[in-house]
Design a protein around this motif. Structure first.
Motif, PDB file in Angstrom:
ATOM      1  N   THR A  33       0.856  -1.273   0.041  1.00 32.02           N
ATOM      2  CA  THR A  33      -0.064   0.085  -0.050  1.00 32.02           C
ATOM      3  C   THR A  33       0.837   1.181   0.163  1.00 32.02           C
ATOM      4  OG1 THR A  33      -0.466  -0.409   2.261  1.00 32.02           O
ATOM      5  CG2 THR A  33      -2.171  -0.879   1.076  1.00 32.02           C
ATOM      6  N   LEU A  37       0.657   3.984  -2.857  1.00 31.91           N
ATOM      7  CA  LEU A  37       0.090   5.631  -2.461  1.00 31.91           C
ATOM      8  C   LEU A  37       1.217   6.220  -3.056  1.00 31.91           C
ATOM      9  CD1 LEU A  37      -0.644   4.939   1.335  1.00 31.91           C
ATOM     10  CD2 LEU A  37      -2.087   6.057  -0.189  1.00 31.91           C
ATOM     11  N   ARG A  38       2.379   6.069  -3.091  1.00 34.00           N
ATOM     12  CA  ARG A  38       3.517   6.737  -3.998  1.00 34.00           C
ATOM     13  C   ARG A  38       3.134   6.953  -5.397  1.00 34.00           C
ATOM     14  NH1 ARG A  38       6.273   4.505   0.490  1.00 34.00           N
ATOM     15  NH2 ARG A  38       7.001   2.613  -0.815  1.00 34.00           N
ATOM     16  N   MET A  57       1.813  11.144   4.781  1.00 35.85           N
ATOM     17  CA  MET A  57       2.513  10.034   4.710  1.00 35.85           C
ATOM     18  C   MET A  57       4.034  10.631   4.911  1.00 35.85           C
ATOM     19  SD  MET A  57       1.673   8.288   0.955  1.00 35.85           S
ATOM     20  CE  MET A  57       3.177   7.357   0.874  1.00 35.85           C
ATOM     21  N   VAL A  61       2.266   9.524   9.483  1.00 34.94           N
ATOM     22  CA  VAL A  61       1.119   9.084   9.791  1.00 34.94           C
ATOM     23  C   VAL A  61       0.349   8.520   9.117  1.00 34.94           C
ATOM     24  CG1 VAL A  61      -1.142  10.469  10.284  1.00 34.94           C
ATOM     25  CG2 VAL A  61       0.945  11.697  10.746  1.00 34.94           C
ATOM     26  N   LEU A  62      -0.619   7.620   9.543  1.00 39.51           N
ATOM     27  CA  LEU A  62      -1.320   6.638   8.821  1.00 39.51           C
ATOM     28  C   LEU A  62      -2.330   7.389   7.850  1.00 39.51           C
ATOM     29  CD1 LEU A  62      -1.968   3.558  10.993  1.00 39.51           C
ATOM     30  CD2 LEU A  62      -0.195   3.752   9.328  1.00 39.51           C
ATOM     31  N   VAL A  63      -2.445   6.947   6.657  1.00 40.83           N
ATOM     32  CA  VAL A  63      -3.652   7.565   5.757  1.00 40.83           C
ATOM     33  C   VAL A  63      -5.068   6.990   6.079  1.00 40.83           C
ATOM     34  CG1 VAL A  63      -1.730   7.864   4.064  1.00 40.83           C
ATOM     35  CG2 VAL A  63      -3.346   6.062   3.765  1.00 40.83           C
ATOM     36  N   GLY A  90       2.387  -4.530   4.323  1.00 36.67           N
ATOM     37  CA  GLY A  90       2.046  -3.344   5.117  1.00 36.67           C
ATOM     38  C   GLY A  90       0.496  -2.826   4.893  1.00 36.67           C
ATOM     39  N   ALA A  91      -0.312  -3.829   4.185  1.00 35.14           N
ATOM     40  CA  ALA A  91      -1.525  -3.306   3.788  1.00 35.14           C
ATOM     41  C   ALA A  91      -2.354  -3.193   5.032  1.00 35.14           C
ATOM     42  CB  ALA A  91      -1.994  -4.136   2.660  1.00 35.14           C
ATOM     43  N   ILE A  92      -2.028  -3.737   6.075  1.00 34.17           N
ATOM     44  CA  ILE A  92      -3.012  -3.941   7.255  1.00 34.17           C
ATOM     45  C   ILE A  92      -2.257  -3.164   8.341  1.00 34.17           C
ATOM     46  CG2 ILE A  92      -4.461  -5.188   8.775  1.00 34.17           C
ATOM     47  CD1 ILE A  92      -4.523  -7.388   6.109  1.00 34.17           C
ATOM     48  N   ARG A  93      -2.787  -2.164   8.923  1.00 34.76           N
ATOM     49  CA  ARG A  93      -1.696  -1.699   9.937  1.00 34.76           C
ATOM     50  C   ARG A  93      -2.551  -1.167  11.255  1.00 34.76           C
ATOM     51  NH1 ARG A  93       3.289   1.192   6.913  1.00 34.76           N
ATOM     52  NH2 ARG A  93       3.080   0.138   5.174  1.00 34.76           N
ATOM     53  N   GLN A  97      -8.541  -1.948   9.871  1.00 30.04           N
ATOM     54  CA  GLN A  97      -8.273  -2.463   8.763  1.00 30.04           C
ATOM     55  C   GLN A  97      -8.401  -3.848   8.457  1.00 30.04           C
ATOM     56  OE1 GLN A  97      -4.498  -0.890   7.496  1.00 30.04           O
ATOM     57  NE2 GLN A  97      -5.315   1.450   7.537  1.00 30.04           N
ATOM     58  N   ARG A 166      14.611   8.052   0.906  1.00 28.57           N
ATOM     59  CA  ARG A 166      13.393   8.323   0.666  1.00 28.57           C
ATOM     60  C   ARG A 166      12.909   9.333   1.661  1.00 28.57           C
ATOM     61  NH1 ARG A 166       9.004   3.179   1.664  1.00 28.57           N
ATOM     62  NH2 ARG A 166       8.182   4.556   3.271  1.00 28.57           N
ATOM     63  N   ASP A 168      10.449  10.060   3.654  1.00 27.20           N
ATOM     64  CA  ASP A 168      10.212   9.621   4.795  1.00 27.20           C
ATOM     65  C   ASP A 168      11.244   8.944   5.684  1.00 27.20           C
ATOM     66  OD1 ASP A 168       9.507   7.340   3.321  1.00 27.20           O
ATOM     67  OD2 ASP A 168       7.664   7.046   4.382  1.00 27.20           O
ATOM     68  N   ARG A 177       6.845   7.263  12.686  1.00 26.99           N
ATOM     69  CA  ARG A 177       6.451   6.141  11.936  1.00 26.99           C
ATOM     70  C   ARG A 177       6.728   5.016  12.952  1.00 26.99           C
ATOM     71  NH1 ARG A 177      10.455   6.093   7.071  1.00 26.99           N
ATOM     72  NH2 ARG A 177       9.460   4.227   6.458  1.00 26.99           N
ATOM     73  N   GLN A 181       3.500   3.042  13.777  1.00 26.83           N
ATOM     74  CA  GLN A 181       3.258   1.955  13.212  1.00 26.83           C
ATOM     75  C   GLN A 181       4.372   0.770  13.623  1.00 26.83           C
ATOM     76  OE1 GLN A 181       4.047   2.785   8.766  1.00 26.83           O
ATOM     77  NE2 GLN A 181       3.578   4.802   9.297  1.00 26.83           N
TER      78      GLN A 181
HETATM   79  P1  AMP Z   1       5.510   2.118   3.582  1.00 27.52           P
HETATM   80  O1  AMP Z   1       6.237   2.262   2.177  1.00 27.52           O
HETATM   81  O2  AMP Z   1       4.877   0.554   3.826  1.00 27.52           O
HETATM   82  O3  AMP Z   1       6.506   2.282   4.484  1.00 27.52           O
HETATM   83  O4  AMP Z   1       4.425   3.224   3.915  1.00 27.52           O
HETATM   84  C1  AMP Z   1       4.486   4.574   3.628  1.00 27.52           C
HETATM   85  C2  AMP Z   1       3.678   5.296   4.246  1.00 27.52           C
HETATM   86  O5  AMP Z   1       2.211   5.223   3.531  1.00 27.52           O
HETATM   87  C3  AMP Z   1       3.139   5.090   5.739  1.00 27.52           C
HETATM   88  O6  AMP Z   1       4.020   5.579   6.549  1.00 27.52           O
HETATM   89  C4  AMP Z   1       1.879   5.477   5.934  1.00 27.52           C
HETATM   90  O7  AMP Z   1       1.507   6.743   5.826  1.00 27.52           O
HETATM   91  C5  AMP Z   1       1.035   5.040   4.595  1.00 27.52           C
HETATM   92  N1  AMP Z   1       0.563   3.593   4.498  1.00 27.52           N
HETATM   93  C6  AMP Z   1       1.101   2.358   3.795  1.00 27.52           C
HETATM   94  N2  AMP Z   1       0.160   1.448   4.315  1.00 27.52           N
HETATM   95  C7  AMP Z   1      -0.708   2.018   4.948  1.00 27.52           C
HETATM   96  C8  AMP Z   1      -2.039   1.355   5.461  1.00 27.52           C
HETATM   97  N3  AMP Z   1      -2.089  -0.006   5.529  1.00 27.52           N
HETATM   98  N4  AMP Z   1      -2.570   2.198   6.358  1.00 27.52           N
HETATM   99  C9  AMP Z   1      -2.455   3.354   6.664  1.00 27.52           C
HETATM  100  N5  AMP Z   1      -1.279   4.161   5.990  1.00 27.52           N
HETATM  101  C10 AMP Z   1      -0.469   3.213   5.189  1.00 27.52           C
END
Ligand code: AMP
Length: 221
Positions: A33, A37-38, A57, A61-63, A90-93, A97, A166, A168, A177, A181
């Protein structure tokens, strides 16, 4: 092997790396995910509903959950329709969800026996260490974890693009994070999946190769 593999773990745990290895070895669809999102951000969508999401992001913060379902369920539909398994990265945090995905699985006729949840576990200190050192391709988004094998690589092994840190992966956002998370936040999720009887954990502090060896054994059980 279960058609749905759910990978969870603190930021930097290596779940993305293991997800790619699973997808390659078993021809599963890989759904990250974070990557979705990216990708969406690159499209520069002009949608007021997602205003502020990309800024969130970048803050770690979680979206919003609905956006995750929108992106991930559509992707999953495609793979499942082709009869392919799916690895969720990482699709379930959070618990909400997790419950929403369970409902989605039911609508697809998937049972608990079709699901395996794998936590790749690491300490907070290790999260910080890895995230400050890893690099990402500015062209294709490939994440290059830091290791003795990759530390001297200067271009993306997948597309030859420039390797950058990256946005973040800076210490302020990394700490946010971990707060949002990290292991503490994941505890209720672990409890939920343990209760469903679908949970297993692997020690993510080991080398990529050793974690993969153990993951592969678990997948074949
Ligand atoms: P990642 O690439 O997995 O580190 O995700 C990058 C960012 O995307 C995270 O810091 C969150 O802001 C957002 N994100 C990714 N997956 C989720 C999720 N399942 N729920 C909420 N936010 C997410």
């Amino acid at each position: 092997m279960q058609p749905i593999i759910i990978l969870m773990g603190a930021p930097g745990s290596g779940k993305g790396t293991q997800a790619k290895l699973i997808a390659k070895a078993y021809n599963y669809g890989h759904i990250s995910t974070g990557e979705l999102l990216r990708g969406l951000e690159q499209e520069k969508p002009n949608d007021p509903k997602i205003e502020g999401v990309f800024a969130d992001m970048k803050k770690g913060v979680l979206v919003p959950d609905w956006l995750i379902y929108d992106l991930a369920f559509k992707e999953m539909d495609k793979y499942l329709a082709k009869g392919q398994g799916v690895v969720l990265d990482g699709a379930i945090r959070n618990l909400e969800q997790a419950k929403a995905y369970q409902e989605y699985f039911l609508t697809k006729g998937l049972q608990l026996t079709d699901i395996l949840v794998l936590e790749v576990s690491i300490t907070e200190g290790e999260s910080i260490d890895r995230l400050t050192k890893r690099r990402t391709c500015s062209d294709c988004g490939e994440i290059i974890p830091w290791s003795s094998d990759t530390k001297s690589i200067t271009t993306c092994p997948r597309c030859g693009g420039e390797l950058l840190t990256r946005q973040d992966d800076n210490i302020v956002t990394i700490k946010a994070r971990i707060e949002e998370q990290g292991n503490e936040v994941l505890k209720p999720l672990v409890g939920y999946y343990q209760q469903l009887g679908v949970f297993a954990a692997v020690d993510g502090m080991q080398s990529i190769e050793e974690v993969w060896r153990q993951v592969d054994v678990m997948l074949k059980k």
